[in-house]
Design a protein around this motif. Sequence first.
Motif, PDB file in Angstrom:
ATOM      1  N   GLY A   1       1.070  -1.121  -0.042  1.00  0.00           N
ATOM      2  CA  GLY A   1       0.153   0.017   0.206  1.00  0.00           C
ATOM      3  C   GLY A   1       0.915   1.020   0.166  1.00  0.00           C
TER       4      GLY A   1
ATOM      5  N   LEU B   1       3.492  10.763   0.394  1.00  0.00           N
ATOM      6  CA  LEU B   1       2.905  12.065   0.294  1.00  0.00           C
ATOM      7  C   LEU B   1       3.814  13.108  -0.544  1.00  0.00           C
ATOM      8  CD1 LEU B   1       1.315  12.621   3.682  1.00  0.00           C
ATOM      9  CD2 LEU B   1       0.525  13.315   1.414  1.00  0.00           C
TER      10      LEU B   1
ATOM     11  N   PRO C   1       6.711   4.524   7.860  1.00  0.00           N
ATOM     12  CA  PRO C   1       7.165   5.894   7.395  1.00  0.00           C
ATOM     13  C   PRO C   1       7.563   6.118   5.829  1.00  0.00           C
ATOM     14  CG  PRO C   1       8.902   4.359   8.670  1.00  0.00           C
ATOM     15  CD  PRO C   1       7.668   4.026   8.661  1.00  0.00           C
TER      16      PRO C   1
ATOM     17  N   THR D   1       8.946  10.972   4.465  1.00  0.00           N
ATOM     18  CA  THR D   1       8.570  12.288   4.321  1.00  0.00           C
ATOM     19  C   THR D   1       7.611  12.845   5.674  1.00  0.00           C
ATOM     20  OG1 THR D   1       8.383  11.708   2.081  1.00  0.00           O
ATOM     21  CG2 THR D   1       7.232  13.736   2.835  1.00  0.00           C
TER      22      THR D   1
ATOM     23  N   GLU E   1       8.315   0.193   9.995  1.00  0.00           N
ATOM     24  CA  GLU E   1       8.292   0.052   8.553  1.00  0.00           C
ATOM     25  C   GLU E   1       8.560  -1.327   8.245  1.00  0.00           C
ATOM     26  OE1 GLU E   1       7.458   1.908   5.623  1.00  0.00           O
ATOM     27  OE2 GLU E   1       7.480   0.098   4.928  1.00  0.00           O
ATOM     28  N   ILE E   2       7.428  -1.901   7.565  1.00  0.00           N
ATOM     29  CA  ILE E   2       7.442  -3.324   7.152  1.00  0.00           C
ATOM     30  C   ILE E   2       8.495  -3.699   5.975  1.00  0.00           C
ATOM     31  CG2 ILE E   2       5.547  -3.425   5.134  1.00  0.00           C
ATOM     32  CD1 ILE E   2       4.384  -6.006   6.665  1.00  0.00           C
TER      33      ILE E   2
ATOM     34  N   ASP F   1       6.121  -5.859  11.110  1.00  0.00           N
ATOM     35  CA  ASP F   1       4.864  -5.496  10.521  1.00  0.00           C
ATOM     36  C   ASP F   1       4.102  -4.789  11.839  1.00  0.00           C
ATOM     37  OD1 ASP F   1       2.102  -5.940  10.386  1.00  0.00           O
ATOM     38  OD2 ASP F   1       2.114  -8.262   9.696  1.00  0.00           O
TER      39      ASP F   1
ATOM     40  N   ASN G   1       0.249   8.092   7.604  1.00  0.00           N
ATOM     41  CA  ASN G   1      -0.448   8.021   6.495  1.00  0.00           C
ATOM     42  C   ASN G   1      -0.528   6.468   6.111  1.00  0.00           C
ATOM     43  OD1 ASN G   1      -1.007   7.852   3.607  1.00  0.00           O
ATOM     44  ND2 ASN G   1       0.861   8.329   2.872  1.00  0.00           N
ATOM     45  N   LEU G   2      -1.600   5.845   6.364  1.00  0.00           N
ATOM     46  CA  LEU G   2      -1.915   4.231   6.529  1.00  0.00           C
ATOM     47  C   LEU G   2      -1.941   3.478   5.065  1.00  0.00           C
ATOM     48  CD1 LEU G   2      -4.492   4.059   9.333  1.00  0.00           C
ATOM     49  CD2 LEU G   2      -2.195   3.524   9.545  1.00  0.00           C
ATOM     50  N   PRO G   3      -1.431   2.444   5.210  1.00  0.00           N
ATOM     51  CA  PRO G   3      -1.137   1.607   4.136  1.00  0.00           C
ATOM     52  C   PRO G   3      -2.699   1.229   3.999  1.00  0.00           C
ATOM     53  CG  PRO G   3      -0.332   0.413   5.915  1.00  0.00           C
ATOM     54  CD  PRO G   3      -0.438   1.843   6.425  1.00  0.00           C
TER      55      PRO G   3
ATOM     56  N   ILE H   1      -4.439  -2.376   4.921  1.00  0.00           N
ATOM     57  CA  ILE H   1      -4.788  -2.946   6.289  1.00  0.00           C
ATOM     58  C   ILE H   1      -5.157  -1.742   7.168  1.00  0.00           C
ATOM     59  CG2 ILE H   1      -3.629  -5.050   6.353  1.00  0.00           C
ATOM     60  CD1 ILE H   1      -1.296  -3.350   7.355  1.00  0.00           C
TER      61      ILE H   1
HETATM   62  N1  SAM Z   1       4.587   7.565   5.593  1.00  0.00           N
HETATM   63  C1  SAM Z   1       5.069   7.678   4.152  1.00  0.00           C
HETATM   64  C2  SAM Z   1       4.397   8.950   3.307  1.00  0.00           C
HETATM   65  O1  SAM Z   1       3.384   9.458   3.842  1.00  0.00           O
HETATM   66  O2  SAM Z   1       4.886   9.050   2.312  1.00  0.00           O
HETATM   67  C3  SAM Z   1       4.630   6.365   3.573  1.00  0.00           C
HETATM   68  C4  SAM Z   1       2.980   5.951   3.475  1.00  0.00           C
HETATM   69  S1  SAM Z   1       2.386   4.625   2.631  1.00  0.00           S
HETATM   70  C5  SAM Z   1       0.675   5.265   2.395  1.00  0.00           C
HETATM   71  C6  SAM Z   1       2.054   3.576   3.786  1.00  0.00           C
HETATM   72  C7  SAM Z   1       3.699   2.784   4.277  1.00  0.00           C
HETATM   73  O3  SAM Z   1       3.391   1.747   5.243  1.00  0.00           O
HETATM   74  C8  SAM Z   1       4.487   2.226   3.395  1.00  0.00           C
HETATM   75  O4  SAM Z   1       5.655   2.586   3.497  1.00  0.00           O
HETATM   76  C9  SAM Z   1       4.373   0.537   3.589  1.00  0.00           C
HETATM   77  O5  SAM Z   1       5.536   0.018   3.059  1.00  0.00           O
HETATM   78  C10 SAM Z   1       3.982   0.663   5.027  1.00  0.00           C
HETATM   79  N2  SAM Z   1       3.288  -0.599   5.615  1.00  0.00           N
HETATM   80  C11 SAM Z   1       2.772  -1.208   4.725  1.00  0.00           C
HETATM   81  N3  SAM Z   1       2.199  -2.319   5.539  1.00  0.00           N
HETATM   82  C12 SAM Z   1       2.810  -2.179   6.679  1.00  0.00           C
HETATM   83  C13 SAM Z   1       2.865  -2.781   8.078  1.00  0.00           C
HETATM   84  N4  SAM Z   1       2.016  -4.110   8.159  1.00  0.00           N
HETATM   85  N5  SAM Z   1       3.480  -2.460   9.099  1.00  0.00           N
HETATM   86  C14 SAM Z   1       4.383  -1.539   8.842  1.00  0.00           C
HETATM   87  N6  SAM Z   1       4.434  -0.616   7.842  1.00  0.00           N
HETATM   88  C15 SAM Z   1       3.803  -1.189   6.644  1.00  0.00           C
END
Ligand code: SAM
Length: 287
Positions: free
Chosen positions: A26, A30, A56, A60, A76-77, A102, A126-128, A131
């Motif tokens: 996901g 940003l 993260p 950003t 960060e996964i 995770d 900024n959630l994936p 999930i």
């Molecule tokens: N915070 C950054 C931004 O705003 O530009 C990235 C946001 S992006 C929507 C979601 C981030 O969550 C990605 O870096 C992704 O790899 C990480 N991610 C996805 N599933 C995850 C999990 N289960 N646990 C931790 N991080 C996760």
Amino acid sequence: MATLGDPKKTIEILNKYHFVFQKKFGQNFLIDTHVLDKIIRAAEITKDDLVLEIGPGIGTLTQYLCENARKVVAVEIDRMLIPILKEDTLAEYDNVEIINDDILKVDIGKIVEEKNNGRPIKVVANLPYYITTPIVMSLLEKDLPIESITVMVQKEVAERMQASPGTKDYGALSLAVQYRADTYIAANVPPNCFMPRPAVGSCVIRLRKKDEPPVSVSSPELMFKLIRAAFNQRRKTLLNALANSSEVPYGKEEILKAITETGIKETIRGEVLGLKEFGELTDKLLG
Ligand code: SAM
């Protein structure tokens, strides 16, 4: 100084590390400084705060958090992002800790205990989108020491969080959010604020923990089991949905008795019940 937040900088970092976006995680990063400012303002971060950031990315939002908070713990996964964060974008900050894991497997209670002496923390992300619901549910259901959760979610998810009984958006997420928190939409965010662009519009929503839940119930844990069971099979009557669920530790007779004592019709579906009824039903089951 925060250096990220505009598309040029993001592309520069992505190219430098030959980063390939992982759809399964996901990843929509940003690329709008106004939105980043709005998130920080909505989260009301101070130099006293420990902030937990979920996902993260290339760091950003993390840069903005580091400049405003006392400490940031970022989970960060995607292991491909860790060198970018550690060696590059967050290298100049000494108040950030990066955990490659995770978020659903991380013991958040332990982080609060060890890194904030048990004092409530703020969650910002900024959630994936794949999930969002499990993450928010797990943060709320366990009654962790969290003061507020300020997150970017799909617009439709923000609507579900605020939905009322009997509407199509109403579900377990609405009940969990409304039991624990007061909601505030801080911003509507269009797809062009992300790289790559998501298919749908997004919202920044702040969930501020309530001092007292709106209904008193002896076991919120059992209440959430009932809620999950009722909405997992939302086409079934409440009685059948609860009786068929492996999560609900009561037989059909006991459930029927509790439903009748609560004053609910046994043919009703869970989707029309509010927190008050789920709370009463929980207490009747507990006897
Ligand atoms: N915070 C950054 C931004 O705003 O530009 C990235 C946001 S992006 C929507 C979601 C981030 O969550 C990605 O870096 C992704 O790899 C990480 N991610 C996805 N599933 C995850 C999990 N289960 N646990 C931790 N991080 C996760």
